[in-house]
Design a protein around this motif. Structure first.
Motif, mmCIF file in Angstrom:
data_model
loop_
_atom_site.group_PDB
_atom_site.id
_atom_site.type_symbol
_atom_site.label_atom_id
_atom_site.label_comp_id
_atom_site.label_asym_id
_atom_site.label_seq_id
_atom_site.Cartn_x
_atom_site.Cartn_y
_atom_site.Cartn_z
ATOM 1 N N VAL A 48 1.232 -1.228 0.320
ATOM 2 C CA VAL A 48 0.279 0.475 0.283
ATOM 3 C C VAL A 48 0.697 1.012 0.146
ATOM 4 N N LYS A 49 0.637 2.268 -0.540
ATOM 5 C CA LYS A 49 1.290 3.209 -0.849
ATOM 6 C C LYS A 49 0.289 4.856 -0.397
ATOM 7 N N ILE A 50 1.004 5.672 -0.104
ATOM 8 C CA ILE A 50 0.511 7.185 0.350
ATOM 9 C C ILE A 50 1.200 8.084 0.222
ATOM 10 N N ARG A 51 0.461 9.363 -0.227
ATOM 11 C CA ARG A 51 1.419 10.487 -0.597
ATOM 12 C C ARG A 51 0.640 11.445 0.953
ATOM 13 N N VAL A 52 1.857 11.950 1.565
ATOM 14 C CA VAL A 52 1.562 12.920 2.284
ATOM 15 C C VAL A 52 2.649 13.856 2.837
ATOM 16 N N LYS A 53 2.028 15.070 2.799
ATOM 17 C CA LYS A 53 2.382 16.696 3.019
ATOM 18 C C LYS A 53 2.825 16.740 4.148
ATOM 19 N N SER A 54 4.028 15.747 4.526
ATOM 20 C CA SER A 54 5.344 16.068 5.472
ATOM 21 C C SER A 54 6.264 15.678 4.616
ATOM 22 N N PRO A 55 8.006 16.491 5.310
ATOM 23 C CA PRO A 55 9.426 15.222 4.679
ATOM 24 C C PRO A 55 9.401 14.547 5.728
ATOM 25 N N PRO A 56 10.596 13.666 5.199
ATOM 26 C CA PRO A 56 10.747 12.320 5.880
ATOM 27 C C PRO A 56 10.882 12.780 7.478
ATOM 28 N N CYS A 57 11.499 13.430 7.334
ATOM 29 C CA CYS A 57 12.266 13.308 8.735
ATOM 30 C C CYS A 57 10.521 13.786 9.813
ATOM 31 N N GLU A 58 9.455 13.651 9.136
ATOM 32 C CA GLU A 58 8.322 14.041 10.261
ATOM 33 C C GLU A 58 8.207 12.232 10.060
ATOM 34 N N ILE A 59 7.742 11.505 9.114
ATOM 35 C CA ILE A 59 7.804 10.610 9.619
ATOM 36 C C ILE A 59 8.313 9.685 10.070
ATOM 37 N N TRP A 60 9.691 9.594 10.214
ATOM 38 C CA TRP A 60 10.883 8.951 10.015
ATOM 39 C C TRP A 60 10.187 9.291 11.736
ATOM 40 N N LYS A 61 10.312 10.220 12.665
ATOM 41 C CA LYS A 61 10.094 9.914 13.985
ATOM 42 C C LYS A 61 8.572 9.142 14.242
ATOM 43 N N ILE A 62 7.732 9.627 13.407
ATOM 44 C CA ILE A 62 6.635 8.629 13.820
ATOM 45 C C ILE A 62 6.946 7.156 13.552
ATOM 46 N N TRP A 63 7.614 6.558 12.782
ATOM 47 C CA TRP A 63 8.092 5.083 13.124
ATOM 48 C C TRP A 63 8.969 4.845 14.059
ATOM 49 N N SER A 64 9.907 5.443 14.485
ATOM 50 C CA SER A 64 10.899 5.279 14.972
ATOM 51 C C SER A 64 10.528 5.307 16.268
ATOM 52 N N ASN A 65 9.190 5.360 16.622
ATOM 53 C CA ASN A 65 8.622 5.730 17.951
ATOM 54 C C ASN A 65 7.511 4.589 17.924
ATOM 55 N N PHE A 66 8.286 3.096 18.194
ATOM 56 C CA PHE A 66 7.452 2.638 18.154
ATOM 57 C C PHE A 66 6.335 2.714 19.741
ATOM 58 N N SER A 67 6.143 3.383 20.746
ATOM 59 C CA SER A 67 5.840 3.132 21.460
ATOM 60 C C SER A 67 3.943 4.416 21.057
#
Length: 158
Positions: A6-25
């Motif tokens: 599955v794919k999606i376009r997000v109006k955010s830079p990769p660093c913001e998505i990375w913060k979400i991904w890398s914070n498993f809690s």
């Protein structure tokens, strides 16, 4: 070969998505099938963890690969099935990122469950990406417009 992508376009830079991904809690904020998720160490290859699904099942996992601000891959066990999840992103512009989540269903008995699991994973992963997009865009907008917080409507959805 992946069973689900599955794919999606997000109006955010990769660093913001990375913060979400890398914070498993924080996984329950965007992955609606998860009630609790934790790692027993740093977000790096070899680290083990566990997610507890909303239905009560415990899913042990291992981070297999990490490419900072680009991708990570983890494996998980759910009942008698091995799952491989691949999370990738590509910057499309300074404020837009394509996010791709894939899953591979493996294991000796996976052929018995592949059909129903494909259907279920497609729906669950699409919802998770929609929630990820909303959360990343809310956080990006809050940084662009200080004082802006996550809306009550969004928090109720999650």
């Amino acid at each position: 070969m992946n069973d689900v992508t599955v794919k999606i376009r997000v109006k955010s830079p990769p660093c913001e998505i990375w913060k979400i991904w890398s914070n498993f809690s924080e996984a329950p904020l965007w992955d609606t099938d998860v009630s609790h998720c934790e790692l027993a160490g740093l977000f790096q290859p070899g680290t083990r963890g566990q997610c507890i699904l909303k239905n009560g099942l415990r899913m042990p996992l291992t981070i297999e690969a990490v490419t900072l601000h680009e991708s990570y891959r983890n494996t998980a066990k759910l009942l008698w099935i091995n799952l491989e999840f691949d999370h990738r992103m590509h910057r499309l512009s300074p404020q837009e990122t394509e996010v791709i989540h894939s899953a591979k269903i493996c294991g000796p008995l996976s052929f018995l469950y592949r059909g129903p699991l494909r259907k279920m994973l497609t729906a669950v992963m699409a919802t998770a990406l929609d929630n990820l997009r909303a959360l990343a865009e809310q956080r990006t907008n809050a940084q662009v417009h200080p004082g802006h917080e996550l809306s009550a409507t969004y928090l109720e959805r999650v």
